[in-house]
Design a protein around this motif. Structure first.
Motif, PDB file in Angstrom:
ATOM      1  N   ALA A 132      53.572  50.307  42.276  1.00 14.48           N
ATOM      2  CA  ALA A 132      54.344  49.627  41.246  1.00 14.48           C
ATOM      3  C   ALA A 132      55.022  48.406  41.853  1.00 14.48           C
ATOM      4  O   ALA A 132      55.467  48.436  43.005  1.00 14.48           O
ATOM      5  CB  ALA A 132      55.388  50.571  40.657  1.00 14.48           C
ATOM      6  N   VAL A 133      55.099  47.343  41.061  1.00 13.03           N
ATOM      7  CA  VAL A 133      55.682  46.092  41.532  1.00 13.03           C
ATOM      8  C   VAL A 133      56.920  45.784  40.690  1.00 13.03           C
ATOM      9  O   VAL A 133      56.844  45.737  39.464  1.00 13.03           O
ATOM     10  CB  VAL A 133      54.685  44.927  41.408  1.00 13.03           C
ATOM     11  CG1 VAL A 133      55.253  43.676  42.072  1.00 13.03           C
ATOM     12  CG2 VAL A 133      53.333  45.286  42.010  1.00 13.03           C
ATOM     13  N   VAL A 178      50.729  47.934  39.230  1.00  7.56           N
ATOM     14  CA  VAL A 178      51.239  48.051  37.863  1.00  7.56           C
ATOM     15  C   VAL A 178      52.641  47.476  37.835  1.00  7.56           C
ATOM     16  O   VAL A 178      53.353  47.479  38.846  1.00  7.56           O
ATOM     17  CB  VAL A 178      51.250  49.512  37.349  1.00  7.56           C
ATOM     18  CG1 VAL A 178      49.882  50.157  37.490  1.00  7.56           C
ATOM     19  CG2 VAL A 178      52.294  50.330  38.066  1.00  7.56           C
ATOM     20  N   THR A 179      53.044  46.976  36.664  1.00  5.49           N
ATOM     21  CA  THR A 179      54.404  46.469  36.528  1.00  5.49           C
ATOM     22  C   THR A 179      54.830  46.455  35.075  1.00  5.49           C
ATOM     23  O   THR A 179      53.990  46.442  34.161  1.00  5.49           O
ATOM     24  CB  THR A 179      54.537  45.054  37.121  1.00  5.49           C
ATOM     25  OG1 THR A 179      55.918  44.714  37.276  1.00  5.49           O
ATOM     26  CG2 THR A 179      53.878  44.002  36.221  1.00  5.49           C
ATOM     27  N   ASP A 223      49.344  47.977  28.041  1.00  2.00           N
ATOM     28  CA  ASP A 223      49.960  48.640  26.892  1.00  2.00           C
ATOM     29  C   ASP A 223      50.934  47.616  26.333  1.00  2.00           C
ATOM     30  O   ASP A 223      52.052  47.454  26.836  1.00  2.00           O
ATOM     31  CB  ASP A 223      50.681  49.918  27.329  1.00  2.00           C
ATOM     32  CG  ASP A 223      51.382  50.625  26.164  1.00  2.00           C
ATOM     33  OD1 ASP A 223      51.625  49.978  25.126  1.00  2.00           O
ATOM     34  OD2 ASP A 223      51.708  51.816  26.304  1.00  2.00           O
ATOM     35  N   ARG A 224      50.497  46.898  25.309  1.00  2.00           N
ATOM     36  CA  ARG A 224      51.317  45.802  24.777  1.00  2.00           C
ATOM     37  C   ARG A 224      52.670  46.302  24.259  1.00  2.00           C
ATOM     38  O   ARG A 224      53.703  45.674  24.457  1.00  2.00           O
ATOM     39  CB  ARG A 224      50.572  45.094  23.643  1.00  2.00           C
ATOM     40  CG  ARG A 224      49.285  44.422  24.047  1.00  2.00           C
ATOM     41  CD  ARG A 224      48.583  43.854  22.813  1.00  2.00           C
ATOM     42  NE  ARG A 224      47.251  43.381  23.090  1.00  2.00           N
ATOM     43  CZ  ARG A 224      46.181  44.168  23.200  1.00  2.00           C
ATOM     44  NH1 ARG A 224      46.308  45.480  23.055  1.00  2.00           N
ATOM     45  NH2 ARG A 224      44.996  43.653  23.453  1.00  2.00           N
ATOM     46  N   GLU A 225      52.647  47.442  23.567  1.00  2.00           N
ATOM     47  CA  GLU A 225      53.878  47.948  22.954  1.00  2.00           C
ATOM     48  C   GLU A 225      54.920  48.294  24.000  1.00  2.00           C
ATOM     49  O   GLU A 225      56.114  48.010  23.834  1.00  2.00           O
ATOM     50  CB  GLU A 225      53.558  49.169  22.095  1.00  2.00           C
ATOM     51  CG  GLU A 225      54.750  49.706  21.330  1.00  2.00           C
ATOM     52  CD  GLU A 225      54.378  50.838  20.392  1.00  2.00           C
ATOM     53  OE1 GLU A 225      55.256  51.681  20.122  1.00  2.00           O
ATOM     54  OE2 GLU A 225      53.225  50.876  19.911  1.00  2.00           O
ATOM     55  N   ALA A 226      54.489  48.900  25.106  1.00  2.00           N
ATOM     56  CA  ALA A 226      55.429  49.287  26.159  1.00  2.00           C
ATOM     57  C   ALA A 226      55.752  48.134  27.101  1.00  2.00           C
ATOM     58  O   ALA A 226      56.727  48.200  27.853  1.00  2.00           O
ATOM     59  CB  ALA A 226      54.860  50.461  26.952  1.00  2.00           C
ATOM     60  N   GLY A 227      54.927  47.078  27.085  1.00  2.00           N
ATOM     61  CA  GLY A 227      55.121  45.978  28.018  1.00  2.00           C
ATOM     62  C   GLY A 227      54.796  46.375  29.441  1.00  2.00           C
ATOM     63  O   GLY A 227      55.475  45.973  30.398  1.00  2.00           O
ATOM     64  N   VAL A 228      53.735  47.159  29.594  1.00  2.00           N
ATOM     65  CA  VAL A 228      53.310  47.637  30.916  1.00  2.00           C
ATOM     66  C   VAL A 228      51.878  47.188  31.156  1.00  2.00           C
ATOM     67  O   VAL A 228      51.017  47.354  30.282  1.00  2.00           O
ATOM     68  CB  VAL A 228      53.402  49.171  31.019  1.00  2.00           C
ATOM     69  CG1 VAL A 228      52.950  49.643  32.405  1.00  2.00           C
ATOM     70  CG2 VAL A 228      54.819  49.642  30.738  1.00  2.00           C
ATOM     71  N   ILE A 229      51.615  46.630  32.333  1.00  2.00           N
ATOM     72  CA  ILE A 229      50.277  46.148  32.669  1.00  2.00           C
ATOM     73  C   ILE A 229      49.822  46.710  34.009  1.00  2.00           C
ATOM     74  O   ILE A 229      50.632  47.222  34.793  1.00  2.00           O
ATOM     75  CB  ILE A 229      50.230  44.604  32.727  1.00  2.00           C
ATOM     76  CG1 ILE A 229      51.269  44.084  33.741  1.00  2.00           C
ATOM     77  CG2 ILE A 229      50.469  44.008  31.336  1.00  2.00           C
ATOM     78  CD1 ILE A 229      51.162  42.591  34.015  1.00  2.00           C
ATOM     79  N   GLY A 230      48.523  46.608  34.259  1.00  2.00           N
ATOM     80  CA  GLY A 230      47.980  47.068  35.523  1.00  2.00           C
ATOM     81  C   GLY A 230      46.727  46.298  35.890  1.00  2.00           C
ATOM     82  O   GLY A 230      46.095  45.650  35.041  1.00  2.00           O
ATOM     83  N   ALA A 231      46.371  46.361  37.155  1.00  2.00           N
ATOM     84  CA  ALA A 231      45.160  45.719  37.650  1.00  2.00           C
ATOM     85  C   ALA A 231      44.608  46.572  38.783  1.00  2.00           C
ATOM     86  O   ALA A 231      45.363  46.998  39.669  1.00  2.00           O
ATOM     87  CB  ALA A 231      45.456  44.311  38.153  1.00  2.00           C
TER      88      ALA A 231
END
Length: 257
Positions: free
Chosen positions: A80-81, A97-98, A119-127
């Motif tokens: 996590a960042v 992820v962040t 996850d747009r609704e949660a505002g969480v992204i990953g790569a």
């Protein structure tokens, strides 16, 4: 496709509304066998050229953000960042992820599959960097599990698989197939017959299968073969077959607007 300072930025419909891009080799300043947008710190390229390419790449996707990358080791580990780190202190892992705005998460590839999540609704992204080892080991599962700790829900997560080596270009031997069959005999469906003792592996389809098995319902495969498009993408396998002394790395980026 968008042009930002001549950088080609390939986007996925599944991630519409999220700042992201799968980049190739177009639009960079590197020369020689790594000509173009080489972002690989570990290459023999001029460090100043690599730094400029990384700046251009981040600006093409989300101007004004800090690019965060990893020391990738073909693992299933995700981190996590919360804030950027010094490039010299990059964690050894293969997914990021962040939930923090202003960060651009970057994954480097040169045939392996880059996977971007949101996850747009949660505002969480990953790569995630999903080479065959990481994919088989569960790097995409690790990414999703860590996203959940930040508030994401799998039934809302969309994922896109970017340019990677395609089945027609990815010849493997019997021992390679055996690793996948040992993990799950059903994995043999991702291999097509090749010359005696060899097979053609569909990495992209396998990664998509792992995402679906993890509960994702919106998965996009871009279907772009890095090996077969030398003017557009870097490829480790192609460089090896040509006997080149080095190979470039392209980057896939996602950020929170």
């Amino acid at each position: 496709m968008n042009d930002g300072a001549s950088v080609e930025t390939i986007q996925a419909r599944a991630l519409e509304g999220v700042a992201h891009g799968f980049l190739g080799r177009r639009g960079g300043v590197s020369q020689g066998v790594v000509e173009g947008l080489n972002v690989g710190i570990g290459t023999r390229d001029d460090p100043e050229a690599v730094a400029e390419n990384r700046r251009r790449a981040a600006d093409a996707v989300l101007p004004g953000t800090r690019l965060v990358t990893l020391y990738q080791v073909h693992s299933a580990d995700a981190v996590a960042v919360v804030e950027p780190w010094d490039d010299r202190l990059r964690p050894r892992a293969d997914a990021l992820v962040t939930a923090t705005p202003g960060l651009a998460l970057g994954i480097l590839t040169a045939d392996c599959a880059p996977v971007l999540f949101a996850d747009r609704e949660a505002g969480v992204i990953g790569a995630a960097h999903a080479g065959w080892k990481g994919a088989l080991g569960g790097v995409t599962d690790s990414t999703l599990s860590l996203m959940e700790t930040l508030g994401a829900r799998r039934d809302r997560v969309a994922a896109a698989i970017g340019p990677c080596i395609a089945r027609a270009s990815y010849e493997v031997d019997d021992g390679f197939l055996a690793r996948f069959a040992e993990a799950d005999p059903a994995n043999e469906r991702f291999f097509a017959a090749g010359k005696p003792g060899h097979h053609q592996f569909d990495l992209e389809a396998y990664v998509a299968h792992r995402l679906a098995a993890a509960g994702l319902t919106r998965i996009e495969m871009l279907g772009l073969d890095t090996y077969a498009a030398p003017a557009r993408f870097f490829s480790f396998r192609r460089a090896t077959h040509l006997g080149e002394p080095d190979y470039g790395r392209q980057i896939s980026i996602i950020g929170i607007n």
